[in-house]
Write a protein that holds these residues in place. Structure first.
Motif, PDB file in Angstrom:
ATOM      1  N   CYS A  18       0.830  -1.206   0.000  1.00 52.66           N
ATOM      2  CA  CYS A  18       0.000   0.000   0.000  1.00 52.66           C
ATOM      3  C   CYS A  18       0.864   1.256   0.000  1.00 52.66           C
ATOM      4  O   CYS A  18       2.083   1.208  -0.060  1.00 52.66           O
ATOM      5  CB  CYS A  18      -0.970  -0.017   1.169  1.00 52.66           C
ATOM      6  SG  CYS A  18      -0.235   0.446   2.764  1.00 52.66           S
ATOM      7  N   GLN A 184      -7.191  -0.923   5.691  1.00 56.61           N
ATOM      8  CA  GLN A 184      -6.595  -0.457   4.435  1.00 56.61           C
ATOM      9  C   GLN A 184      -5.124  -0.086   4.608  1.00 56.61           C
ATOM     10  O   GLN A 184      -4.301  -0.391   3.757  1.00 56.61           O
ATOM     11  CB  GLN A 184      -7.361   0.778   3.925  1.00 56.61           C
ATOM     12  CG  GLN A 184      -8.797   0.487   3.531  1.00 56.61           C
ATOM     13  CD  GLN A 184      -9.585   1.774   3.355  1.00 56.61           C
ATOM     14  OE1 GLN A 184      -9.229   2.831   3.880  1.00 56.61           O
ATOM     15  NE2 GLN A 184     -10.670   1.699   2.612  1.00 56.61           N
ATOM     16  N   HIS A 185      -4.813   0.614   5.686  1.00 56.36           N
ATOM     17  CA  HIS A 185      -3.457   1.137   5.925  1.00 56.36           C
ATOM     18  C   HIS A 185      -3.146   0.993   7.421  1.00 56.36           C
ATOM     19  O   HIS A 185      -3.145   1.968   8.173  1.00 56.36           O
ATOM     20  CB  HIS A 185      -3.374   2.608   5.510  1.00 56.36           C
ATOM     21  CG  HIS A 185      -3.714   2.856   4.076  1.00 56.36           C
ATOM     22  ND1 HIS A 185      -5.010   3.011   3.635  1.00 56.36           N
ATOM     23  CD2 HIS A 185      -2.926   2.959   2.968  1.00 56.36           C
ATOM     24  CE1 HIS A 185      -5.003   3.213   2.324  1.00 56.36           C
ATOM     25  NE2 HIS A 185      -3.753   3.180   1.895  1.00 56.36           N
TER      26      HIS A 185
END
Length: 723
Positions: A18, A184-185
């Motif tokens: 990511c 997500q992160h």
């Protein structure tokens, strides 16, 4: 018990998943074999921590399905035959020339990725714009960050996130729009969590689903999908009508306030609540909290970007921050949380939407400058940008595009309305796939396959979410007969006339030196280029564990510039930022009697994009080995659907078979499916496009739930799990 791994040496690199930009150390044993990975404790971004994907990233090098040699065939339904690199590249160059000679230069298109190294992006851009000469060249970042780019340009005059991770340490209020950081992160979330533990401040999450971040929030706003602009306009209505705006900042540094003030009068929370699904009192409360905070910041991810009005949503978030004076100061910012590891690199240097270094094809001075530097006639460049990725595939349907080169992306899984993409690929005269994995789904339709090297088999840089440039060091030689993307681009360039005229550096560091030179100078209105990396070197980047731009050649030390626009000057002709009146229009496909459920999609922590990598790593894949759907238990009870049974989802475009997970994370009229699985959620999605960014609306369409034979569904499930 974790087995002991005897490491003889550690080598530095940067994570290739990511956009967080974590610094990694790869451990090699005495036989020079990679045995483990760890986070670098001295790096400011991750401070020694990694998520599950980074911890297991060393398993990529010998993961199943990797390409070992070039492959070729005449028809996509024939079997591949191994071939030499020279023959594969000769064939590719000859086919490109043949198609362009017959149908025109723009009849051949190129789609790249956010996964390459920045020097590779720069080299591919030089090849596409200066050698092959097609104007139909774009990246898959159109699917994730195009609306953020468009919104930044419309508001501030240029792309580039103005904030940084350090803003978490200083803010007094954080509002997250469609962003689920823990999944997500995770490392960015850890930075936020650490800041909250030291000094609690209100955390407000806007998301139709009760995400993990929403569970940790002080206030969760379960908004009606696609209505973020209504919520923000209603907040601005409250802020302006109650005199809570920072008028001094507005007068000094922005233009367009009166138009925004007039428009938001139509968005009284009394009416807005019936559109966005958030009650009037809550809208007023949140608006006051945000405006009265000494500093406040907004972050967002795909929940805003992947919409028919994603660019408007970004511009409106910027409006909110400018009207409250929260741009360019510690804790006060708009900060898009970028998707792919080097989506910023493609925005900066790939020439997809223009020319290197945020230059515009529409600007004659920019065209002349790059043509002079590359040594070609400026008339070779088009005068405006060509088709975006999402327009390239419809152009295949109409016969406008006859050939396509896809680099490190997988549209057969990532693009909406899969059936339409499949038919487009079948229609191509020539398709070349360049990827680390030969079993990537889009390779089913290719005529030439070029096996690329992965991650730390290469050398170059990435730019992360906060504009931090970090180094990927070459740890291992390329796998078998795969080659670095940089090498492939250079070799293909030699097979064209302009490729003999333009200098292509032999090393990534040589390309980086060209980028440094092109990053210097001033913009057309006289202001300095923000994207200035002229003070960086590979040695400095590694020593600093990443440097944020701008970092100019006269700058001392190893620290770049943390924030943009701290001086209140913006890269517009007037030097002021643009406040833009954003009117809401509702063109979403919405639940109805025939298709009564909203369909939402997103990422899970153990997988990345289309699973071409994480699907091969056992300790990632085991947590989510097959497609599943979150469904509300009350809705399931009405339909007689049981937990962990299979159902068939149907939309106006196609169908998908999924396993049901019952949870109260989704409301009764919504289902959620992770987007990572082939032949699943994107068989259903509509993908209407944002008019500014051309980004698809993956998250707003409708579906219905139907029963399916459980044995047949289980057979499909087992087949999928074999990936």
């Amino acid at each position: 018990m974790i087995p002991s791994k005897k490491v003889a040496q550690w080598k530095y690199t940067t994570c290739n998943y990511c956009s967080t930009g974590c610094s990694i150390e790869i451990g090699l044993n005495e036989q020079n074999k990679i045995v483990t990975t760890r986070g670098h404790a001295g790096a400011d971004v991750n401070r020694g921590k990694l998520c599950i994907k980074g911890i297991l990233e060393h398993e990529l090098f010998e993961s199943p399905g990797r390409g070992t040699e070039p492959l070729i065939r005449d028809k996509h339904f024939e079997d591949f035959k191994p071939t030499s690199w020279d023959h594969a590249l000769d064939t590719t160059a000859d086919k490109i020339k043949e198609i362009q000679a017959k149908y025109g230069r723009d009849s051949f298109a190129i789609v790249s990725s956010g996964q390459l190294l920045t020097e590779e992006f720069y080299t591919l851009g030089k090849l596409a714009r200066g050698v092959i000469g097609t104007n139909n060249y774009d990246g898959n970042t159109t699917l994730c960050m195009a609306s953020a780019v468009s919104g930044y340009k419309r508001s501030f005059g240029a792309d580039g996130p103005p904030g940084c991770y350090d803003d978490f340490e200083h803010t007094h209020c954080l509002m997250a729009f469609g962003s689920n950081l823990p999944e997500q992160h995770p490392i960015i979330y850890w930075r936020l969590k650490e800041a909250l533990e030291k000094r609690h401040f209100p955390l407000i999450v806007v998301d139709p689903r009760v995400t993990m971040l929403a569970q940790f929030a002080d206030i969760h706003l379960p908004i009606t999908p696609g209505t973020d602009c209504v919520l923000i306009n209603a907040m601005l209505h409250v802020i302006i009508n109650e005199g809570l705006q920072d008028q001094a900042y507005i007068d000094a540094h922005t233009q367009g306030f009166e138009a925004v003030k007039a428009l938001v009068q139509d968005y009284d929370p009394k009416q807005a609540q019936h559109i966005c699904g958030i009650d009037e009192d809550t809208i007023r409360n949140v608006a006051r909290i945000y405006a009265k905070a000494p500093t406040a910041m907004s972050i967002w991810t795909m929940g805003i970007n992947q919409s028919t009005h994603g660019s408007d949503g970004v511009a409106n978030i910027n409006n909110l921050n400018m009207i409250t004076g929260n741009i360019g100061k510690p804790g006060g910012t708009s900060l898009s949380i970028t998707g792919q590891c080097n989506a910023m690199g493609t925005r900066e240097w790939s020439s997809c939407s223009g020319l290197p270094g945020y230059r515009y094809l529409e600007n004659e001075a920019d065209r002349n400058e790059i043509a002079d530097f590359w040594g070609i006639d400026p008339e070779f460049f088009p005068k405006k940008r060509g088709l975006a990725e999402t327009d390239i595939f419809p152009a295949i349907e109409t016969g406008e595009i006859k050939g396509l080169w896809i680099v490190a992306t997988n549209p057969m899984t990532s693009m909406p309305n899969t059936a339409r993409i499949r038919k487009a690929l079948e229609k191509l005269d020539f398709l070349v796939i360049q990827d680390v994995y030969s079993d990537v789904e889009t390779n089913q339709y290719s005529h030439v396959y070029l096996p690329a090297s992965v991650w730390a088999e290469k050398e170059g840089t990435h730019t992360n979410t906060e504009r931090r440039v970090n180094l990927i060091c070459n740890v291992l030689p390329p796998f078998k007969n795969s080659k670095p993307d940089f090498w492939i681009f250079n070799q293909l360039a030699k097979r064209f006339d302009n490729g003999q005229m333009i200098h292509f550096p032999e090393t990534p560091e040589g390309a980086f030196e060209e980028m440094k030179y092109l990053s210097k100078g001033k913009l057309s209105h006289g202001g300095p280029r923000h994207l200035d990396i002229s003070g960086m070197t590979y040695e400095k980047i590694e020593a600093a564990r990443g440097i944020q731009w701008p970092f100019r050649e006269q700058d001392e030390g190893l620290k770049g510039t943390a924030r943009l626009y701290s001086d209140g000057l913006f890269p517009t002709q007037s030097g002021k930022a643009n406040l833009l009146p954003i009117n809401f229009y509702n063109n979403n496909e919405q639940p109805c009697d025939e298709y009564p459920f909203w369909l939402n999609s997103g990422r899970v922590v153990e997988h990345f994009h289309t699973r071409t990598r994480t699907g091969k790593i056992g300790n990632c894949n085991k947590f989510s080995p097959t497609a599943y759907m979150e469904m509300n238990p009350d809705a399931a009870k009405e339909l007689g659907v049981e937990h962990q049974s299979y159902v068939r989802l149907t939309s106006r475009r196609g169908d998908a078979v999924v396993m049901v997970q019952l949870t109260h994370r989704v409301p009764r009229n919504m289902v959620f499916i992770p987007f990572h699985y082939h032949d699943c959620v994107n068989r259903l999605t509509l993908g209407l496009l944002d008019p500014y960014s051309r980004q698809p609306a993956f998250k707003q369409c409708s579906t219905r739930i139907e029963p399916i034979d459980q044995d047949e569904a289980a057979r499909i499930n087992v087949k999928r799990r074999a990936f």
